[in-house]
Design a protein around this motif. Structure first.
Motif, PDB file in Angstrom:
ATOM      1  N   GLU A  97      50.412  26.134  35.295  1.00 24.15           N
ATOM      2  CA  GLU A  97      50.084  25.135  34.285  1.00 24.15           C
ATOM      3  C   GLU A  97      51.075  23.968  34.260  1.00 24.15           C
ATOM      4  O   GLU A  97      50.940  23.051  33.457  1.00 24.15           O
ATOM      5  CB  GLU A  97      50.000  25.803  32.915  1.00 24.15           C
ATOM      6  CG  GLU A  97      48.823  26.757  32.826  1.00 24.15           C
ATOM      7  CD  GLU A  97      48.715  27.456  31.483  1.00 24.15           C
ATOM      8  OE1 GLU A  97      49.502  27.140  30.563  1.00 24.15           O
ATOM      9  OE2 GLU A  97      47.835  28.321  31.346  1.00 24.15           O
ATOM     10  N   ASP A 101      53.489  37.812  35.787  1.00 25.65           N
ATOM     11  CA  ASP A 101      52.229  37.189  35.376  1.00 25.65           C
ATOM     12  C   ASP A 101      52.488  35.971  34.477  1.00 25.65           C
ATOM     13  O   ASP A 101      51.865  34.921  34.643  1.00 25.65           O
ATOM     14  CB  ASP A 101      51.338  38.187  34.630  1.00 25.65           C
ATOM     15  CG  ASP A 101      50.762  39.266  35.524  1.00 25.65           C
ATOM     16  OD1 ASP A 101      50.820  39.123  36.773  1.00 25.65           O
ATOM     17  OD2 ASP A 101      50.269  40.275  34.972  1.00 25.65           O
ATOM     18  N   THR A 147      51.782  31.997  35.400  1.00 25.49           N
ATOM     19  CA  THR A 147      50.950  31.137  34.559  1.00 25.49           C
ATOM     20  C   THR A 147      51.684  29.837  34.220  1.00 25.49           C
ATOM     21  O   THR A 147      51.113  28.753  34.291  1.00 25.49           O
ATOM     22  CB  THR A 147      50.552  31.872  33.261  1.00 25.49           C
ATOM     23  OG1 THR A 147      49.795  33.033  33.608  1.00 25.49           O
ATOM     24  CG2 THR A 147      49.723  30.985  32.351  1.00 25.49           C
TER      25      THR A 147
END
Length: 106
Positions: free
Chosen positions: A20, A12, A16
């Motif tokens: 990003e 996870d 991310t």
């Protein structure tokens, strides 16, 4: 904490960072170098990167804090940061290094 829970959290977290723009295919290539003979390879490389980066940033800060800034030294520090972060730099960060170095050369 269970191993499967840690793995899920890691996935996870890295997802991310990819989403990003903090990680890109460079990191994926680094992961592919890890195998059973060296299961901590990525962790070791990332740890060394952070240790080196901290020292280089301290050196850069000291150089910039001088009353008269030696921009050749600043450029040398930026080159070192650029080199140490090559495996982790995303396109925006690579652009930043380029701009900083060009600024120092003028």
């Amino acid at each position: 904490m269970e191993s499967s829970d840690l793995q899920r959290r890691y996935i996870d977290f890295t997802s991310t960072l990819f989403r990003e723009g903090f990680l890109d295919s460079q990191y994926t290539q680094l992961q592919q170098l890890q195998d059973e003979s060296n299961p901590e390879f990525v962790t070791e490389v990332v740890t060394l990167f952070f240790q080196d980066s901290e020292k280089l940033q301290d050196d850069l800060t000291r150089t910039l804090d001088q009353e008269v800034v030696d921009f050749k030294k600043v450029a040398a520090h930026v080159h070192q940061l650029q080199g140490s972060s090559a495996r982790f730099s995303t396109p925006p960060m690579r652009s930043l290094w380029f701009v900083l170095i060009r600024f120092c050369d003028h």
